[in-house]
Motif scaffolding. Sequence first.
Motif, PDB file in Angstrom:
ATOM      1  N   THR A   1      56.241  42.330  27.997  1.00 58.95           N
ATOM      2  CA  THR A   1      55.265  42.615  27.027  1.00 58.95           C
ATOM      3  C   THR A   1      54.283  43.661  27.190  1.00 58.95           C
ATOM      4  O   THR A   1      53.515  43.348  28.234  1.00 58.95           O
ATOM      5  CB  THR A   1      54.609  41.280  26.253  1.00 58.95           C
ATOM      6  N   PRO A   2      54.090  44.632  26.414  1.00 55.03           N
ATOM      7  CA  PRO A   2      53.091  45.474  26.568  1.00 55.03           C
ATOM      8  C   PRO A   2      51.745  44.907  26.099  1.00 55.03           C
ATOM      9  O   PRO A   2      51.737  44.311  25.233  1.00 55.03           O
ATOM     10  CB  PRO A   2      53.455  46.927  25.606  1.00 55.03           C
ATOM     11  N   LEU A   3      50.785  44.994  26.810  1.00 53.01           N
ATOM     12  CA  LEU A   3      49.458  44.502  26.574  1.00 53.01           C
ATOM     13  C   LEU A   3      48.364  45.366  26.227  1.00 53.01           C
ATOM     14  O   LEU A   3      47.657  44.955  25.262  1.00 53.01           O
ATOM     15  CB  LEU A   3      48.843  43.814  28.165  1.00 53.01           C
ATOM     16  N   ASN A   4      48.196  46.691  26.503  1.00 56.36           N
ATOM     17  CA  ASN A   4      47.069  47.284  26.190  1.00 56.36           C
ATOM     18  C   ASN A   4      47.537  48.098  24.693  1.00 56.36           C
ATOM     19  O   ASN A   4      48.563  48.237  24.359  1.00 56.36           O
ATOM     20  CB  ASN A   4      46.666  48.477  27.211  1.00 56.36           C
ATOM     21  N   LYS A   5      46.154  48.316  23.996  1.00 57.16           N
ATOM     22  CA  LYS A   5      46.312  49.004  22.882  1.00 57.16           C
ATOM     23  C   LYS A   5      45.788  50.329  22.802  1.00 57.16           C
ATOM     24  O   LYS A   5      46.618  51.388  22.303  1.00 57.16           O
ATOM     25  CB  LYS A   5      45.218  48.354  21.803  1.00 57.16           C
ATOM     26  N   SER A   6      44.942  50.677  23.847  1.00 57.34           N
ATOM     27  CA  SER A   6      44.744  52.376  24.121  1.00 57.34           C
ATOM     28  C   SER A   6      45.455  52.786  24.965  1.00 57.34           C
ATOM     29  O   SER A   6      46.023  52.079  25.777  1.00 57.34           O
ATOM     30  CB  SER A   6      43.246  52.348  24.541  1.00 57.34           C
ATOM     31  N   THR A   7      45.578  54.198  24.930  1.00 60.71           N
ATOM     32  CA  THR A   7      46.398  54.886  25.977  1.00 60.71           C
ATOM     33  C   THR A   7      45.958  55.044  27.382  1.00 60.71           C
ATOM     34  O   THR A   7      46.471  55.626  28.303  1.00 60.71           O
ATOM     35  CB  THR A   7      46.832  56.156  25.276  1.00 60.71           C
ATOM     36  N   ASN A   8      44.587  54.813  27.467  1.00 62.72           N
ATOM     37  CA  ASN A   8      43.893  55.116  28.710  1.00 62.72           C
ATOM     38  C   ASN A   8      43.338  53.926  29.231  1.00 62.72           C
ATOM     39  O   ASN A   8      42.265  53.797  29.869  1.00 62.72           O
ATOM     40  CB  ASN A   8      42.571  56.120  28.396  1.00 62.72           C
ATOM     41  N   ALA A   9      44.057  52.841  28.943  1.00 62.09           N
ATOM     42  CA  ALA A   9      43.762  51.411  29.707  1.00 62.09           C
ATOM     43  C   ALA A   9      43.672  51.594  31.139  1.00 62.09           C
ATOM     44  O   ALA A   9      44.498  52.323  31.668  1.00 62.09           O
ATOM     45  CB  ALA A   9      44.691  50.255  29.044  1.00 62.09           C
ATOM     46  N   GLN A  10      42.694  50.785  31.939  1.00 65.52           N
ATOM     47  CA  GLN A  10      42.850  50.605  33.558  1.00 65.52           C
ATOM     48  C   GLN A  10      43.314  49.294  33.809  1.00 65.52           C
ATOM     49  O   GLN A  10      43.091  48.230  33.424  1.00 65.52           O
ATOM     50  CB  GLN A  10      41.540  50.884  33.681  1.00 65.52           C
ATOM     51  N   PHE A  11      43.869  49.379  35.035  1.00 64.11           N
ATOM     52  CA  PHE A  11      44.636  47.939  35.509  1.00 64.11           C
ATOM     53  C   PHE A  11      43.923  48.082  36.983  1.00 64.11           C
ATOM     54  O   PHE A  11      44.163  48.961  37.818  1.00 64.11           O
ATOM     55  CB  PHE A  11      46.150  48.523  35.718  1.00 64.11           C
ATOM     56  N   TYR A  12      43.641  46.907  37.386  1.00 66.81           N
ATOM     57  CA  TYR A  12      42.979  46.638  38.525  1.00 66.81           C
ATOM     58  C   TYR A  12      43.655  45.390  39.128  1.00 66.81           C
ATOM     59  O   TYR A  12      43.493  44.102  38.479  1.00 66.81           O
ATOM     60  CB  TYR A  12      41.365  46.394  38.607  1.00 66.81           C
ATOM     61  N   ARG A  13      44.086  45.423  40.408  1.00 67.61           N
ATOM     62  CA  ARG A  13      44.947  44.084  40.650  1.00 67.61           C
ATOM     63  C   ARG A  13      44.243  43.914  42.149  1.00 67.61           C
ATOM     64  O   ARG A  13      44.862  44.771  43.320  1.00 67.61           O
ATOM     65  CB  ARG A  13      46.385  44.333  40.784  1.00 67.61           C
ATOM     66  N   PRO A  14      43.513  42.955  42.556  1.00 70.76           N
ATOM     67  CA  PRO A  14      42.894  42.922  44.041  1.00 70.76           C
ATOM     68  C   PRO A  14      43.622  41.844  44.835  1.00 70.76           C
ATOM     69  O   PRO A  14      44.448  40.908  44.216  1.00 70.76           O
ATOM     70  CB  PRO A  14      41.554  42.321  43.693  1.00 70.76           C
ATOM     71  N   VAL A  15      43.913  41.967  46.155  1.00 70.73           N
ATOM     72  CA  VAL A  15      44.328  40.966  46.809  1.00 70.73           C
ATOM     73  C   VAL A  15      42.949  40.109  47.249  1.00 70.73           C
ATOM     74  O   VAL A  15      42.359  40.474  47.785  1.00 70.73           O
ATOM     75  CB  VAL A  15      44.887  41.472  48.255  1.00 70.73           C
ATOM     76  N   LEU A  16      43.129  38.886  46.797  1.00 69.68           N
ATOM     77  CA  LEU A  16      42.029  37.855  46.947  1.00 69.68           C
ATOM     78  C   LEU A  16      42.318  36.893  48.194  1.00 69.68           C
ATOM     79  O   LEU A  16      43.298  36.527  48.482  1.00 69.68           O
ATOM     80  CB  LEU A  16      42.139  36.810  45.842  1.00 69.68           C
ATOM     81  N   ASN A  17      41.228  36.998  48.880  1.00 66.08           N
ATOM     82  CA  ASN A  17      41.128  36.106  49.826  1.00 66.08           C
ATOM     83  C   ASN A  17      41.041  34.475  49.474  1.00 66.08           C
ATOM     84  O   ASN A  17      40.024  34.220  48.999  1.00 66.08           O
ATOM     85  CB  ASN A  17      40.071  36.292  51.010  1.00 66.08           C
ATOM     86  N   LEU A  18      42.018  33.608  50.052  1.00 62.39           N
ATOM     87  CA  LEU A  18      41.941  32.206  49.602  1.00 62.39           C
ATOM     88  C   LEU A  18      41.221  31.372  50.787  1.00 62.39           C
ATOM     89  O   LEU A  18      41.262  30.143  50.449  1.00 62.39           O
ATOM     90  CB  LEU A  18      43.153  31.700  49.200  1.00 62.39           C
ATOM     91  N   GLY A  19      41.051  31.858  51.790  1.00 62.86           N
ATOM     92  CA  GLY A  19      40.560  31.049  52.899  1.00 62.86           C
ATOM     93  C   GLY A  19      41.924  30.872  53.790  1.00 62.86           C
ATOM     94  O   GLY A  19      43.076  30.706  53.480  1.00 62.86           O
ATOM     95  N   GLU A  20      41.629  30.304  55.191  1.00 55.23           N
ATOM     96  CA  GLU A  20      42.455  29.854  56.030  1.00 55.23           C
ATOM     97  C   GLU A  20      43.756  30.819  56.150  1.00 55.23           C
ATOM     98  O   GLU A  20      44.861  30.375  56.346  1.00 55.23           O
ATOM     99  CB  GLU A  20      43.023  28.499  55.459  1.00 55.23           C
ATOM    100  N   GLY A  21      43.577  32.034  56.377  1.00 57.49           N
ATOM    101  CA  GLY A  21      44.537  33.145  56.465  1.00 57.49           C
ATOM    102  C   GLY A  21      45.209  33.461  55.178  1.00 57.49           C
ATOM    103  O   GLY A  21      46.472  34.112  55.420  1.00 57.49           O
ATOM    104  N   ARG A  22      45.008  32.661  54.092  1.00 54.35           N
ATOM    105  CA  ARG A  22      45.907  32.854  52.841  1.00 54.35           C
ATOM    106  C   ARG A  22      45.329  33.824  51.785  1.00 54.35           C
ATOM    107  O   ARG A  22      44.084  33.944  51.928  1.00 54.35           O
ATOM    108  CB  ARG A  22      45.937  31.519  52.093  1.00 54.35           C
ATOM    109  N   SER A  23      46.073  34.478  51.115  1.00 52.22           N
ATOM    110  CA  SER A  23      45.651  35.434  49.931  1.00 52.22           C
ATOM    111  C   SER A  23      46.824  35.651  49.036  1.00 52.22           C
ATOM    112  O   SER A  23      47.941  35.103  49.078  1.00 52.22           O
ATOM    113  CB  SER A  23      45.351  36.794  50.656  1.00 52.22           C
TER     114      SER A  23
END
Length: 525
Positions: free
Chosen positions: A78-100
């Motif tokens: 499924t395409p999600l964005n409506k504008s052609t200049n949408a921005q995408f950000y996907r962080p690596v989240l620290n979950l604690g105890e060596g997990r992410s």
Amino acid sequence: MDIGTRTLTALGLLLSLAACSDDGAPPEAPKAAAPEPKEQITLTVADFPAVDYGYFQLTSDSGNKTLFQLEYATNNLTPLNKSTNAQFYRPVLNLGEGRSTSAWAFMEDGGRLYRLDPVTETPAQMSTFSNTVCDNGLSGYQTAVGLAGLQIVLRLPGTDATCGTPDDSYVQVAGDAAPTDTPAASSAHRFSGMPLNTTDGSLAGFAVTSGASVVFYNAAGDQTASLSGTSGQLNIFLRQDGHFWLVLDSVVYDVPPELVTNNQGTATIVDTLSATPTALAQDGETLLALDGTQLILLDESGNVNTLADVSASLDTPQTIAATSAAYVYLYGQNGGQDSLVAIDRSSGTLYTVASQDARSDVAALNGRLFYNTHDGSDFTAHVWAETSQTDASLATARWVSIQTLGEGGTDTALLLHQLVDPNADGDNDPYSGQSYRALMWMDPVTVDITASDLAPYTYATYGSTSTVSEVVEVDLSNKERLLLEVKSTTATDRQTVYQLNRLAANSLKSTQVSITPGQGSLDFR
């Protein structure tokens, strides 16, 4: 609830012993003892998410962007964005105890910020901005583990209505924010600085390069300390003892966290290298630095050891390719040839693993080095044994090393990408235009490196692509679901996104999203 708080309460055990009096009178009733103080030990960790949806971005050659949501179970895209200049950000989240995890993603589209959830189909709107968000205007940091500890920072144009000028403004939004939550004021150092998180995931502050120097800010935004350099080349690693390795140009510092938080303590010089290191890597309590042709090991006690000078085997070392308990592996050039060398960590002895055609994508697992060579037309997959220093190989195959993020922590896994003969007649004719690559997961423990090659071994087959191809990028939200960017090595060089489930055979599926050179690029981040 994203955060699970585990509270361990230590209770003292009181044993009351009563004795009879000498005259035979009944014992006195014991006096009530004052209650023992309770010791509270709180470990805060975040739950690891289930993953039903994956996300990636396609950017056309004209700069237009399309953000896709993939439902893994149905392969529905499924395409999600409506504008052609949408921005995408996907962080690596620290979950604690060596997990992410990288299961959550975020999209800015037409001045609205959305959270893309790993288990929810509909994007959740988080905030709306009156000003246009600047290009490359999303960043983030964590104040604590998990999604609730994430702060997303957005850069907006200031009064001059132009991005990239000193009057740009900054706001931040919590990772679990609702549309009714008001964005908070933020700052440039939170947007572009290097977050310094402690061993429990809390935020000590930020490190920001300013010219040739590095400036520290605490979590409240106050400038606390600075260090002067020569060119401002900065690398920082969190140590197991809670301090930071900070490498500024050629100088290696031991930085205590209290220097960042309130300007207490001192940044101690551990070593001064001959030049800015070519490569750095952290391995447990050890920092490895490639100083010219010398490999230097520094530990958290302040000891500095020049393990080896590799000039006899690598005249131009380039990267620390991998480490194991017994060896350090370096990749670089020797006499103009792409080479790999192994250095014994106890003796400093050098072994040449590959003297030509080596590739830098390697993995050290279970006493073996998994690496590839490429002779200009085909890959060969190799396994080098650390105990015997012997090599086994499989022609027309390649290892793809993957850092997996799962409930048990971060691990390295291997995908064997093998050219096979679809007609099983042993000749090379089917390899022209009809051959394919089989994608197979490999358990490195089962490899018998004393065999002449790996051909006798069977692997779980996930499927094949329609043409001879090469995996060029892997996205992993957890240890089961993978997105693969597969590049065809035919004349068109078409790149297509595939998905597979590591736990299910024959699960390789094309998403039908593909590009050819000049059309743009695919991005999982």
